[in-house]
Design an enzyme around this catalytic site. Sequence first.
Site, PDB file in Angstrom:
ATOM      1  N   ARG A  76       0.879  -1.181   0.000  1.00 44.47           N
ATOM      2  CA  ARG A  76       0.000   0.000   0.000  1.00 44.47           C
ATOM      3  C   ARG A  76       0.910   1.222   0.000  1.00 44.47           C
ATOM      4  NH1 ARG A  76      -5.236   1.423   3.639  1.00 44.47           N
ATOM      5  NH2 ARG A  76      -6.079   0.077   2.011  1.00 44.47           N
TER       6      ARG A  76
ATOM      7  N   HIS B  42      -7.538   0.924  -6.286  1.00 45.73           N
ATOM      8  CA  HIS B  42      -7.719   0.048  -5.114  1.00 45.73           C
ATOM      9  C   HIS B  42      -8.358  -1.262  -5.596  1.00 45.73           C
ATOM     10  CE1 HIS B  42      -7.854  -1.133  -1.087  1.00 45.73           C
ATOM     11  NE2 HIS B  42      -8.685  -0.252  -0.552  1.00 45.73           N
TER      12      HIS B  42
ATOM     13  N   ASP C 245     -17.220   7.329  -1.329  1.00 47.39           N
ATOM     14  CA  ASP C 245     -15.958   7.203  -0.591  1.00 47.39           C
ATOM     15  C   ASP C 245     -15.624   8.592  -0.044  1.00 47.39           C
ATOM     16  OD1 ASP C 245     -13.510   6.294   0.379  1.00 47.39           O
ATOM     17  OD2 ASP C 245     -12.488   6.459  -1.547  1.00 47.39           O
TER      18      ASP C 245
ATOM     19  N   CYS D 139     -16.334   1.708   1.016  1.00 45.08           N
ATOM     20  CA  CYS D 139     -15.159   0.883   1.318  1.00 45.08           C
ATOM     21  C   CYS D 139     -14.699   1.035   2.757  1.00 45.08           C
ATOM     22  CB  CYS D 139     -14.022   1.203   0.353  1.00 45.08           C
ATOM     23  SG  CYS D 139     -13.372   2.881   0.518  1.00 45.08           S
TER      24      CYS D 139
ATOM     25  N   GLN E 234     -10.056  -3.821  -3.029  1.00 48.87           N
ATOM     26  CA  GLN E 234     -11.341  -3.363  -2.497  1.00 48.87           C
ATOM     27  C   GLN E 234     -12.443  -3.572  -3.532  1.00 48.87           C
ATOM     28  OE1 GLN E 234     -12.206  -1.821   0.638  1.00 48.87           O
ATOM     29  NE2 GLN E 234     -14.215  -2.329  -0.181  1.00 48.87           N
TER      30      GLN E 234
HETATM   31  N1   CP Z   1     -11.185  -0.057   2.678  1.00 49.21           N
HETATM   32  C1   CP Z   1      -9.903  -0.150   3.055  1.00 49.21           C
HETATM   33  O1   CP Z   1      -8.987  -0.362   2.265  1.00 49.21           O
HETATM   34  O2   CP Z   1      -9.729  -0.059   4.398  1.00 49.21           O
HETATM   35  P1   CP Z   1      -8.344   0.143   5.150  1.00 49.21           P
HETATM   36  O3   CP Z   1      -7.800   1.478   4.748  1.00 49.21           O
HETATM   37  O4   CP Z   1      -8.710   0.079   6.603  1.00 49.21           O
HETATM   38  O5   CP Z   1      -7.412  -0.972   4.759  1.00 49.21           O
HETATM   39  N1  NVA Z   2      -9.913   6.834  -1.117  1.00 45.06           N
HETATM   40  C1  NVA Z   2      -9.518   6.375   0.198  1.00 45.06           C
HETATM   41  C2  NVA Z   2      -9.740   4.892   0.325  1.00 45.06           C
HETATM   42  C3  NVA Z   2      -9.384   4.332   1.667  1.00 45.06           C
HETATM   43  C4  NVA Z   2      -9.596   2.853   1.756  1.00 45.06           C
HETATM   44  C5  NVA Z   2      -8.058   6.738   0.441  1.00 45.06           C
HETATM   45  O1  NVA Z   2      -7.238   6.561  -0.469  1.00 45.06           O
HETATM   46  O2  NVA Z   2      -7.741   7.194   1.537  1.00 45.06           O
END
Ligand code: CP
Ligand code: NVA
Length: 302
Positions: free
Chosen positions: A102, A129, A219, A259, A132
């Site tokens: 990540r 993502h 989101d 998400c 997800q």
């Molecule tokens: N939805 C998601 O990716 O959650 P986290 O940021 O908690 O991993």
């Molecule tokens: N769009 C959000 C998703 C988190 C799971 C971010 O990147 O923070």
Amino acid sequence: MKHLLKLLDLSGEEIIEILNLADQLKYEQKHGISHRLLEGKTLGCIFQKSSTRTRVSFEVGMYQLGGYPLFLSSHDLQIGRGEPVQDTARVLSRYLDGIMIRTFEQDEVETLASVGSIPVINGLTDFCHPCQVLADLMTIRELKGSFEGLKMSFIGDGNNMMNSLIVGGLKVGMQVSVACPEGYEPDRRVLDFAAGNPGFSMHRKPADAVKDADVVITDVWTSMGQEEETERRKIAFAGYCVSDSLMENAKPDAMVLHCLPAHREEEITASVFEKHASEIFEEAENRLHAQKAVLVKVMGNK
Ligand code: CP
Ligand code: NVA
């Protein structure tokens, strides 16, 4: 499938294969059927951003598959002090069987995959993502029965989630409509992919995007790494909240996904969130099953 870097790399058939395996693994887990398909394998989980669901679903998923996950925080890794990703990739390839990462830049994930010699899974970048959205597609198919004839709408920022939902939704044959303010459109690569697909539409007004939708998704307005823009974004996204009145434009049996983490009364009201909590938390659970399917696809014996 060697890696999972972005959904643009997969065919619709490959996505469906992952979802089928995820359904099977969910069934087996619910019925106490063991599936130690990654016995003795190791997965390094590199996190340059916070996480609850991604971290826990990958760690528990690896354990349930008979493998071993290592949580590698960038605060502790030399990568956090500037060691090049090219060197990190070549070192980790000699210890591990796979990497989940990540991070911010999509290029970093692509480089890790091209320089290293082990499978790489994208656990979120600024661009996309995919993990997800595989869980989201799994949840939609589970609750609606099939993708046929469905319209999925995303309201809000043209961020990693909107990018992956457009690609994933169109690849499995749904109609996809999105609404975002000017200046917050999805990535050019995604718009190029969707261009010419009659199932895709982009709107300014949320009510136009959710018209007759079967699935409504939103989101956060400010993603990780954009915290300094929070106040500006609150102004830009005013009117892009998924509320009961917005939901009146969707089909009466429309489902809602998020998400998570969610900001109530910003991108979604507490009322809509709680009415659809069973769908949203099924979606969260499905991260585990979808992640396990991805792990088996990229790290399992071919
Ligand atoms: N939805 C998601 O990716 O959650 P986290 O940021 O908690 O991993
Ligand atoms: N769009 C959000 C998703 C988190 C799971 C971010 O990147 O923070």
